[in-house]
Scaffold this active site. Sequence first.
Site, short mmCIF file in Angstrom:
data_model
loop_
_atom_site.label_atom_id
_atom_site.label_comp_id
_atom_site.label_asym_id
_atom_site.label_seq_id
_atom_site.Cartn_x
_atom_site.Cartn_y
_atom_site.Cartn_z
N ASP A 22 0.66 -1.22 0.07
CA ASP A 22 0.01 0.09 0.03
C ASP A 22 0.80 1.36 0.07
OD1 ASP A 22 -2.14 -1.88 0.10
OD2 ASP A 22 -2.32 -1.27 2.46
N1 URA Z 1 -1.54 -5.85 3.89
C1 URA Z 1 -1.82 -4.55 3.74
O1 URA Z 1 -2.81 -4.31 4.32
N2 URA Z 1 -1.35 -3.58 3.26
C2 URA Z 1 0.10 -3.75 2.55
O2 URA Z 1 0.58 -3.14 2.08
C3 URA Z 1 0.60 -5.23 2.71
C4 URA Z 1 -0.09 -6.28 3.18
#
Ligand code: URA
Length: 245
Positions: free
Chosen positions: A111
Amino acid sequence: MQLQDLLYSQGFGTRRVCAGLVQQGLVAVEGMAAVQPSTELTATDGLRFTVQGTPWEYHAKAYLMLHKPAGTECSQKPSAWPSIYTLLAAPLRQRPVKGGQPGVQAIGRLDQDTTGLLLLSDDGQFIHRMASPKHHVPKVYEATTADALTEAQIGRLLAGVVLDDDPKPVRAAAAEAVDTHHLRLTLTEGKYHQVKRMVAAVGNRVTALHRSTIGGLVLPADLAPGQWRWLRPDELQAVRLPGPA
Ligand code: URA
């Protein structure tokens, strides 16, 4: 391999541009100025050369790690934040790929606000194998939570929680409260926002997220946020290992 082809394979431009770089005296191989684009070289991984003074290493295939900083998107066409690809040296984004988009690609996505270990490659088979849900490469995440962690929450993460897009429960391969608000979670799948959604499903909330490990490869302490480097052969082996889960 001819020097101009070697430069082309590493992303320094078209063969004509690469030949021009050599003819203009802008390329040195292992410290020696090169003048003939057709110079034959034994292209082995690690061969050192410079282009316009910038040092580079030959790699037949690119396998890299990046310490992804917060506020970057794992997309070639980001919507709101700078792309992680802008953190890479230009030739990595231009390497010719047979039958595919030029340049290296991130293996999976983190993310925008997640930091930590991200792998990139131009080896289609490797990308496919690492990203495939069948391969269950364990990944370790360090999550900071809004509320203090409870034993019940850890137990539910290990037992399995149902997320909104799939009735089949997803479970953590390992979960431990390192501290009151620090959860260490090992996952072998990579569903969308999986850590944040799992933590929300047990009644808590992630306020910061960092990926520390993929398989047996731990993000090196000396790789600062925003920096990338080539994987060493032992590190490439390690990412395929089951890791700490
Ligand atoms: N899980 C999440 O919620 N975000 C990420 O970036 C990676 C795994």
